[in-house]
Each structure stands twice: as structure tokens, then as C-alpha cells.
Design a protein around this motif. Structure first.
Motif, PDB file in Angstrom:
ATOM      1  N   PRO A   1       0.846  -1.198   0.000  1.00  0.00           N
ATOM      2  CA  PRO A   1       0.000   0.000   0.000  1.00  0.00           C
ATOM      3  C   PRO A   1       0.883   1.251   0.000  1.00  0.00           C
ATOM      4  O   PRO A   1       1.920   1.288   0.675  1.00  0.00           O
ATOM      5  CB  PRO A   1      -0.800  -0.129   1.302  1.00  0.00           C
ATOM      6  CG  PRO A   1      -0.795  -1.596   1.593  1.00  0.00           C
ATOM      7  CD  PRO A   1       0.522  -2.098   1.121  1.00  0.00           C
ATOM      8  N   PRO A   2       0.495   2.283  -0.756  1.00  0.00           N
ATOM      9  CA  PRO A   2       1.382   3.452  -0.879  1.00  0.00           C
ATOM     10  C   PRO A   2       1.311   4.392   0.311  1.00  0.00           C
ATOM     11  O   PRO A   2       0.293   4.504   0.990  1.00  0.00           O
ATOM     12  CB  PRO A   2       0.831   4.144  -2.133  1.00  0.00           C
ATOM     13  CG  PRO A   2      -0.634   3.828  -2.108  1.00  0.00           C
ATOM     14  CD  PRO A   2      -0.724   2.413  -1.581  1.00  0.00           C
ATOM     15  N   VAL A   3       2.398   5.074   0.541  1.00  0.00           N
ATOM     16  CA  VAL A   3       2.412   6.209   1.457  1.00  0.00           C
ATOM     17  C   VAL A   3       1.720   7.366   0.733  1.00  0.00           C
ATOM     18  O   VAL A   3       1.753   7.453  -0.494  1.00  0.00           O
ATOM     19  CB  VAL A   3       3.870   6.572   1.835  1.00  0.00           C
ATOM     20  CG1 VAL A   3       3.929   7.857   2.637  1.00  0.00           C
ATOM     21  CG2 VAL A   3       4.503   5.410   2.592  1.00  0.00           C
ATOM     22  N   LEU A   4       1.082   8.245   1.471  1.00  0.00           N
ATOM     23  CA  LEU A   4       0.355   9.360   0.870  1.00  0.00           C
ATOM     24  C   LEU A   4       1.246  10.155  -0.088  1.00  0.00           C
ATOM     25  O   LEU A   4       2.307  10.640   0.291  1.00  0.00           O
ATOM     26  CB  LEU A   4      -0.172  10.288   1.966  1.00  0.00           C
ATOM     27  CG  LEU A   4      -0.836  11.596   1.503  1.00  0.00           C
ATOM     28  CD1 LEU A   4      -2.051  11.304   0.633  1.00  0.00           C
ATOM     29  CD2 LEU A   4      -1.233  12.443   2.705  1.00  0.00           C
ATOM     30  N   GLY A   5       0.790  10.253  -1.351  1.00  0.00           N
ATOM     31  CA  GLY A   5       1.509  11.031  -2.352  1.00  0.00           C
ATOM     32  C   GLY A   5       2.841  10.454  -2.771  1.00  0.00           C
ATOM     33  O   GLY A   5       3.637  11.134  -3.440  1.00  0.00           O
ATOM     34  N   GLU A   6       3.081   9.201  -2.463  1.00  0.00           N
ATOM     35  CA  GLU A   6       4.383   8.582  -2.715  1.00  0.00           C
ATOM     36  C   GLU A   6       4.804   8.648  -4.180  1.00  0.00           C
ATOM     37  O   GLU A   6       5.993   8.768  -4.497  1.00  0.00           O
ATOM     38  CB  GLU A   6       4.345   7.119  -2.248  1.00  0.00           C
ATOM     39  CG  GLU A   6       5.623   6.343  -2.461  1.00  0.00           C
ATOM     40  CD  GLU A   6       5.531   4.924  -1.932  1.00  0.00           C
ATOM     41  OE1 GLU A   6       6.466   4.148  -2.197  1.00  0.00           O
ATOM     42  OE2 GLU A   6       4.542   4.587  -1.240  1.00  0.00           O
TER      43      GLU A   6
END
Length: 383
Positions: A364-369
Motif C-alpha cells: 500500500p502506498p504512502v500518501l503522495g508517494e
């Protein structure tokens, strides 16, 4: 190995569960899912009380295989960027309340004008039309509104919601089917289209065949706890060590074999219980007799005996037992390396395709990654 949806690009404006779960399923099969988040992030990033190194366990469970871009759709620059992305993707998914996407400039008409081949999927609590369309709604509210809760609970007790998020899960299971159908139709027509599914409609549909009883009799099925209104035995019973078994016998043959396995001789000798109708009419006698039989021995005894008899049954397992099962561990549990949370466990996509299986490619991505990466990529495509 290529995925079934390799080459399909999805712009994902969704939050919570109905939305992210569906786009995750598409991503599992190879779609490039770009998760568009507001500057503060998907609200699921701060939901619940379980966090791993500051990352919400809820968010991590439904957002793998995606890239994250942070956009402020309330700004003109954010809307222009969203339009640029939407003009180059195959699918857009949103789960705002009706009217919100339009106010943000990403409604169906606006994006379809930019991209006639676009599949635009909307999924809200109560749908785009009707008196309830503007109401906010999440899983338990929809369960209540759909009638599902009137089916759940003990006969003399209050209505209950399901133990897991039923409406939040069944809805994306169905709208992803709609997206697949629209993508297939586009092969022949060259045109995109709108796909719509409300959580309310999905939940009502998923109660089949309970509606058949209502349509035939005009009456709602009664709450019967773990029992069934037209099948006996169909219930949970407590064993001598305090565990429970779910058992059922749907034919007279299964009933005789089952009753013999539990040595319920008095029930077998009772001619009133020889037929399905008789067992329904004398439900209390069956439940009392089986309850006494199961209470005499521990779960391990009944597991072995009922398995040997070929009975339809299962122990009511704890999560420790479920996820300690070797087959479940092998086929359904996987581990990913998350940039912040470290090693996390997730549930694999359970759908098996022999040639183009679902895969786990990204945590799952980090915010704005992936904001800069995505903007550069789409700028080069649009050049």
C-alpha cells in the motif's frame, strides 16, 4: 507473468472500503491503479485504533498494488491535473455522495467529454436518484436500510449487523463485474460508459434467496439466530469443552446419517422427525436433543466422528485457528514490505486464474508517494 488487466489504467478517487477494495481487486489482476488522494489523505489513513508505525491497519488492508498521488481537487490546478490524467486512463472510479464529483469537476459528463472511451464507475450509499440519494451512509447504515439487519439476530432479540462489513464488501465485488463488462463491451463499440451501483442495491441483491420467501408469502423471514427457517437441523451447538459446532442436514438421508453419528437414538426413533417438514414443525425437539448430545463430548471428539460420517459441519473457529491453518497460510496469507510499516501481512486475492493470476506487486502506498512519478509519466504520454 502478465496479468489479466495489464495495460488497463484506473484513476481511483475512492475512500473508505467500498471503492478501495474494488480498485485493489482490479490492481491485483494487473491494472495500473492510481489512487488520487486529497492533501490530507484518504480518511481510512486515520481510521480505527490499530496502527503499524503510524500506518492505519484498515488502510493497509485494501490499498495494495496502487500508486498514490496527492491532489487538491478544490483548486483549479488540482482539477486540471485530474482532467489530464482522466483523459489518458481507461477507468475512473469514485464513491462520493451524488453531486460531489460534479462540484469537484470530475463528474461523468466532464470526464467523458475529455475521453469518450472512459469507463466511469460511481458507487454511493443510496444511489444517484431518489429521496435518500444525498444522505451519507456507511456499512451499518446500509445494512439497516436494506433489511439485512432484520434477518440477523436471535428470535426474541434485537436486529444485529453482520460481524464483518457485509455491504462494504459485496458492493465492490459486484461493481468490479460491471467495470469488466463495460471494458469488454468497449472492445466492440469503441465507447466507454457509466457503471453505477449503490451499496443499498448491492446489499438487497445479496440477500438472495431470502426475497423469494417474501415475494411468495408477503412476510419477512423471521430472525432465527443461527437457525434456518426451512431446514432443521441447521444450528450451532455447544460441546462439553465450551466450543461450538455448526451443523446442518438438508435432506432426510443426511439427517439419518447425522443423527446416527451423534448417537441421537431417541430422535431417530421419533417418527415425527423422519421428514423435513416434521423436523421444521418440531424444531425445539431436534435442537434440545442435539444440544444434549453435543454437550456430552469435547470438540475434538465431534470433529473426528462427524468427519468420518461425512456430515456437513464445521467447528466455529477462532481467528488464531483460521490463520494458523496450513492451507490458509499457504494460499491466502502473504507478506509485503511497506516503506513505513515494515513487514505487513495481507490477504491474497482468492480468485484463481491459471494463466493470468492475481499478483502482489506493490505494498500500500504512502500518501503522495508516486506524485512526481505519475505526473512525469502522464506528461510524456500526453506530449
Amino acid at each position: 507473468m502478465s496479468g489479466a488487466l495489464d495495460g488497463v489504467r484506473v484513476l481511483d478517487f475512492t475512500q473508505h472500503v467500498n471503492g478501495p477494495l474494488g480498485t485493489m481487486l482490479l490492481a491485483d489482476f494487473g491494472a495500473d491503479v492510481i489512487k488520487v488522494e486529497p492533501p490530507e489523505g484518504d480518511t481510512m489513513r486515520t481510521s480505527g485504533d490499530t496502527f503499524i508505525e503510524g500506518e492505519s491497519a484498515y488502510f493497509l488492508s485494501v490499498n495494495r498494488n496502487k500508486r498514490s498521488i496527492a491532489l487538491d481537487l478544490r483548486s483549479e490546478a488540482g482539477r486540471q491535473t485530474a482532467h489530464a490524467l482522466a483523459s489518458q486512463v481507461d477507468v475512473v472510479v469514485e464513491n462520493f455522495r451524488p453531486g460531489v464529483a460534479e462540484r469537484l469537476g470530475i463528474g461523468y459528463e466532464a470526464l467523458q467529454a475529455l475521453n469518450p472511451r472512459l469507463i466511469y464507475c460511481s458507487s454511493s450509499a443510496f444511489g444517484r436518484e431518489g429521496a435518500d440519494s444525498a444522505r451519507p451512509g456507511m456499512d451499518p447504515v446500509v445494512q439497516a436500510m436494506s433489511g439485512l439487519m432484520q434477518l440477523t439476530g436471535e428470535a426474541n432479540g434485537a436486529p444485529l449487523k453482520t460481524g464483518a462489513a457485509f455491504s462494504d464488501v459485496i458492493t465492490p465485488m459486484l461493481w468490479t463485474l460491471g467495470v469488466m463488462a463495460a471494458l469488454y463491451a468497449r472492445v466492440g463499440t469503441g465507447r466507454g460508459q457509466r457503471v453505477e451501483l449503490s451499496m443499498l442495491d448491492a446489499s438487497i441483491f445479496a440477500m438472495v434467496p431470502r426475497e423469494a420467501y417474501f415475494f411468495a408469502t408477503g412476510e419477512a423471514p423471521q430472525r432465527l439466530g443461527n437457525s434456518h427457517w426451512e431446514m432443521v437441523p441447521y444450528n450451532t451447538y455447544r460441546t462439553s469443552d465450551g466450543r461450538h459446532l455448526m451443523v446442518l442436514a438438508n435432506t432426510d438421508k443426511f439427517w439419518r446419517e447425522f443423527a446416527e453419528a451423534v448417537e441421537a437414538h431417541a430422535l431417530l426413533a421419533d417418527t415425527r422427525l423422519a421428514t423435513k417438514r416434521g423436523r421444521i414443525e418440531h424444531r425445539a425437539i431436534v435442537d434440545e436433543g442435539l444440544g444434549a448430545a453435543f454437550a456430552a463430548k469435547p470438540l475434538s471428539y465431534w470433529n473426528e466422528r462427524l468427519a468420518q460420517a461425512g456430515a456437513m459441519f464445521a467447528p466455529v473457529r477462532t481467528f488464531s485457528e483460521v490463520f494458523g491453518d496450513e492451507r490458509i497460510q499457504r494460499d491466502l496469507v502473504a507478506e509485503l514490505d511497506h516503506r513505513v510499516a515494515g513487514k505487513i501481512k495481507v490477504i491474497r486475492n482468492p480468485i484463481r486464474l491459471s494463466d493470468t493470476p492475481a499478483t502482489l506487486r506493490r505494498p500500500p502506498p504512502v500518501l503522495g508517494e508516486h506524485t512526481e512519478e505519475i505526473l512525469a509519466e502522464f506528461a510524456s504520454r500526453g506530449a
